[in-house]
Design an enzyme around this catalytic site. Structure first.
Site, PDB file in Angstrom:
ATOM      1  N   SER A  46       0.842  -1.195   0.000  1.00  0.00           N
ATOM      2  CA  SER A  46       0.000   0.000   0.000  1.00  0.00           C
ATOM      3  C   SER A  46       0.879   1.247   0.000  1.00  0.00           C
ATOM      4  O   SER A  46       2.046   1.200   0.386  1.00  0.00           O
ATOM      5  CB  SER A  46      -0.897   0.012   1.222  1.00  0.00           C
ATOM      6  OG  SER A  46      -0.171   0.529   2.323  1.00  0.00           O
ATOM      7  N   LYS A  47       0.250   2.312  -0.425  1.00  0.00           N
ATOM      8  CA  LYS A  47       0.918   3.606  -0.530  1.00  0.00           C
ATOM      9  C   LYS A  47       1.578   4.009   0.791  1.00  0.00           C
ATOM     10  O   LYS A  47       2.640   4.598   0.804  1.00  0.00           O
ATOM     11  CB  LYS A  47      -0.152   4.616  -0.962  1.00  0.00           C
ATOM     12  CG  LYS A  47       0.298   6.036  -1.024  1.00  0.00           C
ATOM     13  CD  LYS A  47      -0.691   6.868  -1.798  1.00  0.00           C
ATOM     14  CE  LYS A  47      -1.837   7.331  -0.922  1.00  0.00           C
ATOM     15  NZ  LYS A  47      -2.724   8.293  -1.614  1.00  0.00           N
ATOM     16  N   ARG A  48       0.915   3.676   1.892  1.00  0.00           N
ATOM     17  CA  ARG A  48       1.451   4.095   3.182  1.00  0.00           C
ATOM     18  C   ARG A  48       2.700   3.317   3.581  1.00  0.00           C
ATOM     19  O   ARG A  48       3.628   3.858   4.144  1.00  0.00           O
ATOM     20  CB  ARG A  48       0.388   3.954   4.282  1.00  0.00           C
ATOM     21  CG  ARG A  48      -0.562   5.128   4.365  1.00  0.00           C
ATOM     22  CD  ARG A  48      -1.804   4.793   5.165  1.00  0.00           C
ATOM     23  NE  ARG A  48      -2.658   3.847   4.456  1.00  0.00           N
ATOM     24  CZ  ARG A  48      -2.870   2.584   4.830  1.00  0.00           C
ATOM     25  NH1 ARG A  48      -2.289   2.090   5.903  1.00  0.00           N
ATOM     26  NH2 ARG A  48      -3.671   1.815   4.129  1.00  0.00           N
ATOM     27  N   ARG A  49       2.692   2.033   3.267  1.00  0.00           N
ATOM     28  CA  ARG A  49       3.789   1.181   3.743  1.00  0.00           C
ATOM     29  C   ARG A  49       4.897   0.976   2.718  1.00  0.00           C
ATOM     30  O   ARG A  49       6.030   0.718   3.071  1.00  0.00           O
ATOM     31  CB  ARG A  49       3.237  -0.220   4.073  1.00  0.00           C
ATOM     32  CG  ARG A  49       2.390  -0.304   5.298  1.00  0.00           C
ATOM     33  CD  ARG A  49       2.118  -1.769   5.619  1.00  0.00           C
ATOM     34  NE  ARG A  49       1.182  -2.357   4.664  1.00  0.00           N
ATOM     35  CZ  ARG A  49      -0.111  -2.516   4.917  1.00  0.00           C
ATOM     36  NH1 ARG A  49      -0.608  -2.135   6.066  1.00  0.00           N
ATOM     37  NH2 ARG A  49      -0.910  -3.057   4.018  1.00  0.00           N
TER      38      ARG A  49
END
Ligand code: GLU
Length: 466
Positions: free
Chosen positions: A243-246
């Site tokens: 994901s974009k966050r990780r």
């Protein structure tokens, strides 16, 4: 060229970047569309008004072009914008109401909860019980359109997963059009696929939960259901969905960091599918061999180390000229191309990304090498290294030719006098000429750097050491 009837599509929602998972989905679709002589449709699902920037659509087209999916290819169709078809979505919902497959409903979330409580369920109970089904409401402010889910089961034939059965009792009468008149994703997505005559829907696994609803819509709208294939999730080292966050998920970022498109494409194709034979293979081979029935069920590990290894391998496969061209964005505006080309075969094995190239050879182009002070101090703290530098300078001044072989032999002689093997003996010269302790093979580099410049740098170093 006349294309056959197989029609594939990708339907990205614009987000400002192109997700590597979206790129994998695109490549699988593209491989089949080309293999079958069919069409690959691009539809931008841009109905979220906050996500409706024209440059984001351009970004998607550019990202696709980078991985070889070119808008100029006869198999490519689009891009279409979903926002252009809102009326068709609304009309389809009305058609479903007229046929009795859908109905208007005015119940708010609070109404639904109150109904649950009245029925003896706890506060916060979820799920709409189809309570407006037979109220025969017409359009009106605050009213949504809901689909009438039939009893029984919905069986989705998925090319990757086989038959997946869904119990309709667990699917509430879902909303098709919101009270503000906006069609929801499941409806718009199906209506567009129908109008665009899509025959194959290959998409990410996370959409499988929408599929029974969408299949009901295809059937209620009187169309034949497409071939479904849900592609395995991409997960990181912790086995979590990337994901974009990780994780680093933007295709554009890999491009900017110096990954080659061919390496990226080859690597992405291995995420959920195994090429026959060697994993490193040209696109044409993968396009010919790719089969949906060979796609794996289990999540695919998006392994950055493996991607880097693919990239290194692809960099090594480039001809010197192709390597030069690919490296240009990372190289200075003005530099001696012939020097770069001469060194290319020695630089390529030392690069993981194209961005590594300048660090390996910039000392050949710079007026003065950038001296790593630490390396300099450590190297010349040893008296022997200072002596080697002087002796090598003298030996090189006396050389009759300026070939890597002669430069090496002369250095071997100097090293032997100090009881040092070549590997150790060359360190002071490398630091004096390049400013660093590591780099490409030294004697090839000195040959390319040339007699005058090498001697000049060695003399400068000698003077600095005095
Ligand atoms: N807009 C959806 C997405 O980006 C499309 C899903 C689909 O391919 O049907 O995830």
């Amino acid at each position: 060229m006349s294309l056959n009837d197989a029609r594939f599509r990708i339907a990205p929602s614009p987000t400002g970047y192109f997700h590597v998972g979206g790129a994998r989905t695109a490549l699988f679709n593209w491989a089949l569309a080309r293999q079958l002589g069919g069409t690959f449709v691009v539809r931008i699902e841009d109905t979220d008004a906050d996500r409706n920037r024209p440059e984001w659509t351009e970004g998607i087209i550019e990202a696709l072009a980078w991985i070889g999916i070119k808008a100029s290819d006869p198999h490519f169709e689009g891009p279409y914008l979903q926002s252009d078809y809102t009326q068709q979505h609304v009309d389809a919902a009305q058609q479903l109401v007229d046929a009795g497959h859908a109905y208007y409903c005015d119940m708010t979330t609070a109404d639904i909860e109150a109904r649950h409580i009245a029925n003896g369920k706890a506060e916060g109970s979820q799920g709409y019980g189809g309570w407006s089904r037979d109220r025969n409401l017409g359009p009106g402010s605050g009213r949504v359109i809901r689909f009438r889910v039939a009893e029984g089961v919905t069986i989705v034939h998925d090319e990757v997963r086989g038959e997946v059965e869904f119990d309709n009792a667990l699917i509430e009468d879902f909303v098709l059009v919101r009270s503000n008149g906006a069609p929801v994703f499941v409806l718009a997505n199906v209506v567009d696929d129908m109008h665009m005559r899509i025959t194959h829907v290959l998409r990410a696994e996370e959409h499988l939960s929408n599929t029974p609803k969408q299949q009901m819509l295809w059937e209620a709208l009187g169309a034949s259901v497409p071939v479904w294939a849900h592609l395995p999730l991409l997960v990181n080292e912790q086995r979590k969905k990337i994901s974009k966050r990780r994780d680093k998920v933007a295709l554009e970022q890999y491009r900017a960091e110096g990954y080659l498109a061919d390496a990226m494409v080859n690597y992405l194709m291995t995420l959920g599918w195994t090429p026959k034979g060697d994993e490193i293979q040209p696109w044409a081979q993968m396009e010919a061999d790719f089969r949906l029935e060979d796609v794996h069920l289990s999540p695919a590990f998006f392994d950055l180390k493996k991607l880097a290894a693919f990239n290194g391998e692809y960099i090594r496969m480039l001809s010197p000229h192709a390597f030069l061209d690919a490296s240009r964005p990372w190289l200075p505006d003005h530099f001696d191309e012939s020097k770069f080309l001469a060194m290319a075969p020695h630089i390529q094995p030392r690069c993981v990304t194209l961005a590594d190239a300048p660090g390996v050879v910039d000392f050949l182009f710079l007026a003065e090498p950038v001296i790593d002070r630490d390396a300099w101090t450590k190297t010349f703290a040893a008296e022997a290294n200072v002596a080697i530098l002087r002796e090598t300078l003298a030996a090189y001044e006396a050389l009759s030719d300026w070939q890597a072989e002669s430069l090496k032999s002369a250095m071997e002689v100097v090293g032997a006098a100090h009881d040092l093997k070549l590997g150790k003996a060359q360190a002071p010269v490398r630091v004096a000429v390049s400013g660093r302790t590591v780099g490409p093979p030294l004697f090839e580099a000195l040959e390319v750097l040339g007699r005058d410049e090498t001697l000049r740098r060695l003399r400068n170093a000698e003077a600095a050491l005095d």
